[in-house]
Design an enzyme around this catalytic site. Structure first.
Site, short mmCIF file in Angstrom:
data_model
loop_
_atom_site.label_atom_id
_atom_site.label_comp_id
_atom_site.label_asym_id
_atom_site.label_seq_id
_atom_site.Cartn_x
_atom_site.Cartn_y
_atom_site.Cartn_z
N HIS A 1 34.63 37.24 34.95
CA HIS A 1 35.30 37.25 36.16
C HIS A 1 33.94 36.84 37.11
O HIS A 1 33.62 38.00 37.70
CB HIS A 1 35.85 38.58 36.30
CG HIS A 1 36.80 38.75 37.26
ND1 HIS A 1 37.30 37.84 38.19
CD2 HIS A 1 37.33 39.93 37.82
CE1 HIS A 1 37.97 38.28 39.20
NE2 HIS A 1 38.15 39.62 39.01
N GLN B 1 34.56 37.92 41.17
CA GLN B 1 34.32 39.39 41.48
C GLN B 1 32.68 39.87 41.54
O GLN B 1 32.42 40.38 42.28
CB GLN B 1 34.91 40.10 40.32
CG GLN B 1 34.50 41.62 40.53
CD GLN B 1 35.38 42.39 41.81
OE1 GLN B 1 36.68 41.93 41.91
NE2 GLN B 1 34.79 42.95 42.44
N ASP C 1 34.60 50.18 35.22
CA ASP C 1 35.87 49.45 35.38
C ASP C 1 36.93 50.30 34.55
O ASP C 1 36.65 51.02 33.68
CB ASP C 1 35.63 47.90 34.73
CG ASP C 1 36.78 47.04 35.23
OD1 ASP C 1 37.71 47.24 36.00
OD2 ASP C 1 36.87 45.90 34.74
N CYS D 1 35.68 47.21 40.61
CA CYS D 1 36.30 45.91 41.17
C CYS D 1 37.71 46.23 41.41
O CYS D 1 38.29 45.42 42.20
CB CYS D 1 36.11 44.87 40.03
SG CYS D 1 37.16 45.18 38.52
N ARG E 1 35.50 39.87 48.26
CA ARG E 1 36.01 38.78 47.46
C ARG E 1 36.44 37.58 48.39
O ARG E 1 36.33 36.50 48.21
CB ARG E 1 37.35 39.33 46.85
CG ARG E 1 36.97 40.43 45.51
CD ARG E 1 36.48 39.75 44.68
NE ARG E 1 37.41 38.80 44.07
CZ ARG E 1 38.18 38.78 43.08
NH1 ARG E 1 38.49 40.02 42.72
NH2 ARG E 1 38.72 37.75 42.60
N ARG F 1 43.77 31.92 37.14
CA ARG F 1 43.72 33.26 36.43
C ARG F 1 44.65 33.12 35.09
O ARG F 1 45.56 32.86 35.18
CB ARG F 1 44.07 34.40 37.18
CG ARG F 1 44.17 35.84 36.37
CD ARG F 1 44.45 37.00 37.12
NE ARG F 1 43.25 37.26 37.87
CZ ARG F 1 42.90 38.40 38.35
NH1 ARG F 1 43.90 39.48 38.21
NH2 ARG F 1 41.95 38.95 38.93
N1 CP Z 1 39.39 42.78 40.89
C1 CP Z 1 40.57 42.31 40.99
O1 CP Z 1 40.43 40.80 40.16
O2 CP Z 1 41.66 42.42 41.16
P1 CP Z 1 43.14 41.77 41.04
O3 CP Z 1 43.23 41.95 39.46
O4 CP Z 1 44.08 42.47 41.87
O5 CP Z 1 42.94 40.23 41.50
#
Ligand code: CP
Length: 311
Positions: A137, A140, A228, A269, A297, A110
């Site tokens: 992403h 997700q 979001d 998400c 997830r 990430r």
């Molecule tokens: N939705 C998501 O990626 O959550 P986090 O940022 O907590 O990993």
């Protein structure tokens, strides 16, 4: 033959492979049948494998779901923060990728800049998974497609409406519209429109994204409504007030959800800022599947990792 597939983005992955991952995720979820989370799966496809989970940004779901998923499949993890590594500071991304490849079998990262992910994938000798960048992403949205289909059957041909900021999560929805064949509508202020490239991808696959500035008109007949956070991790906090003012008309509340189909689902998400982008009444209401998304997830990413390693 050693399989080495990187999962960098939904639009870069073959639709058949994406479909296979969703099917595998559902099969693995069914096979667990609600067993304790720490109990290993019957199949142990990651036995003997080491997975590096690298975070340059905060995370709850991605971090924990990847960690648990690897362990359920018999592998081991090391969770690394970008700040604790030489990544991009004292050492090039390319050299970091080459070094990591000598220690681990799979890398999930990430990061802020997409370029970091791409350079990691270019120079690593092991598969790399995109755990979120400023631009996309994909993990997700694999979970979101799985969640929709669990509740309502095939997503192909359905009307999905995104209300709010045209951000990195929306980008992966646009890619998924092209690859899974659903109709996507974006409703939000022009200043926060998604990147043209994402819209062009969906259009090139025969699923052009509809843009409608009027949220009430946009959600009419929706099968799925998604939103979001109004300020993403990479957005400056100085933009908070301006974004809130621009996005307030796009809040998903009971009135807006009431204009979608009666059996429409609501997704977010997470993490959410309750009563900003969506009201608690929607988040905790009958349309909401936000915690199924979070759970999925885990299952979706297990399937992604198996595809990456061909196991
Ligand atoms: N939705 C998501 O990626 O959550 P986090 O940022 O907590 O990993």
């Amino acid at each position: 033959m050693t399989v080495m597939n990187s999962f960098l983005d939904i639009h870069k992955t073959d639709p058949e492979a994406l479909r296979g991952m969703i099917a595998n995720a559902r099969a693995m979820k069914d096979a667990r049948g609600g067993r304790p989370k720490g109990e290993p799966d019957d199949e142990q496809p990651l036995k003997g494998r080491m997975v590096a989970l690298i975070f340059e940004k905060p995370s709850t779901r991605t971090r924990i779901s990847f960690d648990v998923g690897v362990r359920q499949m018999g592998g081991q993890t090391m969770v690394l923060s970008g700040a604790d590594m030489q990544l991009g500071h004292g050492e090039t991304i390319a050299d970091t990728a080459r070094v990591l490849s000598r220690y681990v079998d799979l890398i999930m990262i990430r990061t802020f800049e997409e370029q970091t992910l791409l350079e990691m994938a270019d120079y690593a000798d092991v598969p790399v998974i995109n755990g979120l960048t400023n631009r996309t992403h994909p993990c997700q949205i694999m979970a979101d497609v799985m969640t929709y289909e669990e509740h309502r059957g095939p997503i192909a041909g359905k009307k999905v409406v995104w209300s709010g900021d045209g951000n990195n999560v929306f980008a992966s929805f646009a890619h998924a519209a092209g690859q899974f064949g659903f109709d996507l509508t974006f409703t939000g202020p022009e200043t926060l429109d998604p990147e043209k490239a994402w819209l062009e991808f969906a259009a090139s696959k025969g699923h052009p994204v509809t843009i409608d500035r009027n949220p009430e008109r946009a959600v009419d007949g929706a099968d799925l409504v998604v939103t979001d956070t109004w300020v993403s991790m990479h957005d400056p906090q100085s933009a908070r007030e301006r974004r809130h003012n621009q996005l307030r008309p796009y809040q998903v509340n009971d009135h807006l959800m009431g204009l979608a189909k009666p059996d429409a689902l609501f997704m977010h998400c997470l993490p959410a800022h309750r009563d900003d982008e969506a009201t608690s009444s929607v988040m905790d209401g009958p349309h909401s599947v936000i915690f199924d998304e979070a759970e999925n997830r885990l299952h979706a990413q297990k399937a992604v990792m198996r595809w990456c390693l061909g196991v």
